[in-house]
Design a protein around this motif. Structure first.
Motif, PDB file in Angstrom:
ATOM      1  N   LEU A 187       0.830  -1.204   0.000  1.00  0.00           N
ATOM      2  CA  LEU A 187       0.000   0.000   0.000  1.00  0.00           C
ATOM      3  C   LEU A 187       0.867   1.258   0.000  1.00  0.00           C
ATOM      4  N   ARG A 188       1.878   1.285   0.857  1.00  0.00           N
ATOM      5  CA  ARG A 188       2.751   2.463   0.914  1.00  0.00           C
ATOM      6  C   ARG A 188       3.483   2.692  -0.405  1.00  0.00           C
ATOM      7  N   ALA A 189       3.946   1.618  -1.010  1.00  0.00           N
ATOM      8  CA  ALA A 189       4.669   1.753  -2.282  1.00  0.00           C
ATOM      9  C   ALA A 189       3.767   2.317  -3.368  1.00  0.00           C
ATOM     10  N   LEU A 190       2.529   1.869  -3.421  1.00  0.00           N
ATOM     11  CA  LEU A 190       1.606   2.367  -4.438  1.00  0.00           C
ATOM     12  C   LEU A 190       1.269   3.836  -4.203  1.00  0.00           C
ATOM     13  N   VAL A 191       1.017   4.202  -2.951  1.00  0.00           N
ATOM     14  CA  VAL A 191       0.678   5.593  -2.657  1.00  0.00           C
ATOM     15  C   VAL A 191       1.858   6.510  -2.977  1.00  0.00           C
ATOM     16  N   ARG A 192       3.065   6.075  -2.642  1.00  0.00           N
ATOM     17  CA  ARG A 192       4.246   6.881  -2.960  1.00  0.00           C
ATOM     18  C   ARG A 192       4.460   6.964  -4.470  1.00  0.00           C
ATOM     19  N   GLN A 193       4.221   5.861  -5.162  1.00  0.00           N
ATOM     20  CA  GLN A 193       4.365   5.856  -6.624  1.00  0.00           C
ATOM     21  C   GLN A 193       3.379   6.824  -7.260  1.00  0.00           C
ATOM     22  N   GLY A 194       2.163   6.856  -6.731  1.00  0.00           N
ATOM     23  CA  GLY A 194       1.133   7.715  -7.303  1.00  0.00           C
ATOM     24  C   GLY A 194       1.471   9.187  -7.180  1.00  0.00           C
ATOM     25  N   GLY A 195       1.995   9.597  -6.025  1.00  0.00           N
ATOM     26  CA  GLY A 195       2.349  10.988  -5.821  1.00  0.00           C
ATOM     27  C   GLY A 195       1.172  11.943  -5.914  1.00  0.00           C
ATOM     28  N   THR A 196      -0.042  11.460  -5.641  1.00  0.00           N
ATOM     29  CA  THR A 196      -1.247  12.274  -5.748  1.00  0.00           C
ATOM     30  C   THR A 196      -1.579  12.916  -4.402  1.00  0.00           C
ATOM     31  N   ARG A 197      -2.539  13.828  -4.422  1.00  0.00           N
ATOM     32  CA  ARG A 197      -2.938  14.508  -3.182  1.00  0.00           C
ATOM     33  C   ARG A 197      -3.712  13.592  -2.260  1.00  0.00           C
ATOM     34  N   SER A 198      -4.376  12.587  -2.819  1.00  0.00           N
ATOM     35  CA  SER A 198      -5.199  11.692  -2.011  1.00  0.00           C
ATOM     36  C   SER A 198      -5.206  10.312  -2.638  1.00  0.00           C
ATOM     37  N   ALA A 199      -5.766   9.372  -1.913  1.00  0.00           N
ATOM     38  CA  ALA A 199      -5.923   8.006  -2.413  1.00  0.00           C
ATOM     39  C   ALA A 199      -7.240   7.463  -1.875  1.00  0.00           C
ATOM     40  N   TYR A 200      -7.776   6.462  -2.552  1.00  0.00           N
ATOM     41  CA  TYR A 200      -9.002   5.824  -2.077  1.00  0.00           C
ATOM     42  C   TYR A 200      -8.918   4.341  -2.361  1.00  0.00           C
ATOM     43  N   LEU A 201      -9.744   3.587  -1.677  1.00  0.00           N
ATOM     44  CA  LEU A 201      -9.850   2.154  -1.925  1.00  0.00           C
ATOM     45  C   LEU A 201     -11.226   1.698  -1.484  1.00  0.00           C
ATOM     46  N   VAL A 202     -11.598   0.523  -1.929  1.00  0.00           N
ATOM     47  CA  VAL A 202     -12.874  -0.070  -1.524  1.00  0.00           C
ATOM     48  C   VAL A 202     -12.603  -1.453  -0.964  1.00  0.00           C
ATOM     49  N   THR A 203     -13.375  -1.813   0.042  1.00  0.00           N
ATOM     50  CA  THR A 203     -13.260  -3.141   0.629  1.00  0.00           C
ATOM     51  C   THR A 203     -14.617  -3.539   1.188  1.00  0.00           C
ATOM     52  N   THR A 204     -14.868  -4.809   1.325  1.00  0.00           N
ATOM     53  CA  THR A 204     -16.158  -5.249   1.838  1.00  0.00           C
ATOM     54  C   THR A 204     -16.333  -4.800   3.285  1.00  0.00           C
ATOM     55  N   ALA A 205     -17.563  -4.501   3.649  1.00  0.00           N
ATOM     56  CA  ALA A 205     -17.849  -4.022   4.991  1.00  0.00           C
ATOM     57  C   ALA A 205     -17.483  -5.060   6.053  1.00  0.00           C
ATOM     58  N   SER A 206     -17.495  -6.322   5.684  1.00  0.00           N
ATOM     59  CA  SER A 206     -17.199  -7.382   6.651  1.00  0.00           C
ATOM     60  C   SER A 206     -15.705  -7.584   6.880  1.00  0.00           C
ATOM     61  N   ASN A 207     -14.858  -7.004   6.031  1.00  0.00           N
ATOM     62  CA  ASN A 207     -13.416  -7.221   6.135  1.00  0.00           C
ATOM     63  C   ASN A 207     -12.819  -6.212   7.120  1.00  0.00           C
ATOM     64  N   VAL A 208     -13.060  -6.452   8.391  1.00  0.00           N
ATOM     65  CA  VAL A 208     -12.622  -5.496   9.414  1.00  0.00           C
ATOM     66  C   VAL A 208     -11.104  -5.505   9.573  1.00  0.00           C
ATOM     67  N   ALA A 209     -10.456  -6.616   9.273  1.00  0.00           N
ATOM     68  CA  ALA A 209      -8.992  -6.661   9.383  1.00  0.00           C
ATOM     69  C   ALA A 209      -8.360  -5.716   8.368  1.00  0.00           C
ATOM     70  N   ALA A 210      -8.852  -5.748   7.139  1.00  0.00           N
ATOM     71  CA  ALA A 210      -8.323  -4.843   6.123  1.00  0.00           C
ATOM     72  C   ALA A 210      -8.607  -3.396   6.489  1.00  0.00           C
TER      73      ALA A 210
END
Length: 230
Positions: A187-210
């Protein structure tokens, strides 16, 4: 940030048909996201529009699926027609900056075979649909990240640059490699690669660990959606 459109653009179905303000999407049945109706408005004749969507998917041998966000009128109409609610999903947004990854992360601008195999072994709920999944992934420019051991990806992810934000997709870690912080490094590598002001992601509501992992990296829940399946 119109997350519905961002997700649609970052995970593009290779067949799309417009019907008014709706986009009917089909990609070989691989993932509901690329094989569902994106309803951007509520048409005056809602029943007729639902019928068009049902015919579209029936002609391809698929059940009709709707991605439903903040559209209570559509949700109620689908429920009345017997559509089941499945896969409640949360949208999380976070800052564009990120600390250094704790592991070495390989980042490429195309998915290589081992990356695809690792992702599909975790997220491949659709049998032999890997070819269609690769076609979806490569439908837009993206980065593909992996923490590897002996050339084998143990944790992977995909980042899609979209203007001033980055969409994070395909986060997956092999079961034998979990609880080692590998997904955090991806996750950190992708966010640093993007170099954007923000980031977003989607995950299932039941995946509390993620969700706990993403919160620890500065992401918070900003919205959500679910699917209705005929």
């Amino acid at each position: 940030m119109n997350v519905d459109l961002l997700v649609h653009e970052a995970w593009p179905a290779y067949e799309q048909r417009r019907h008014g303000g709706w986009i009917l999407r089909y990609a070989g049945g691989v993932t509901k996201r690329a094989n569902s109706v994106l309803a951007l408005d509520v048409p005056a004749d809602l029943d007729a529009a639902i019928g068009v969507a049902e015919d579209f998917y029936a002609s391809r041998g698929r059940r009709c699926v709707f991605a439903v966000g903040a559209a209570p009128e559509l949700d109620a109409a689908l429920e009345a027609r017997g559509y089941a609610l499945v896969d409640p999903t949360v949208v999380m947004t976070g800052p564009g900056g990120s600390p250094e990854p704790e592991h070495e992360v390989r980042v490429e601008d195309r998915p290589w075979p081992a990356w695809l195999r690792a992702w599909w072994s975790v997220d491949g709920r659709y049998g032999s649909g890997l070819e269609e999944a690769e076609r979806i992934c490569t439908g837009v420019p993206a980065w593909y990240a992996a923490v590897e051991e002996d050339g084998v990806p143990l944790a992977v992810g995909r980042g899609v640059p979209q203007g001033d934000t980055l969409g994070v997709y395909c986060m997956a870690t092999l079961p034998r490699a979990r609880r080692r912080g590998l997904a955090r490094s991806v996750l950190r590598a992708l966010v640093r690669q993007g170099g954007t002001r923000s980031a977003y992601l989607v995950t299932t509501a039941s995946n509390v660990a993620a969700q706990a992992l993403y919160r620890s990296e500065g992401f918070e829940i900003r919205g959500g959606y679910h699917y209705r399946i005929r």
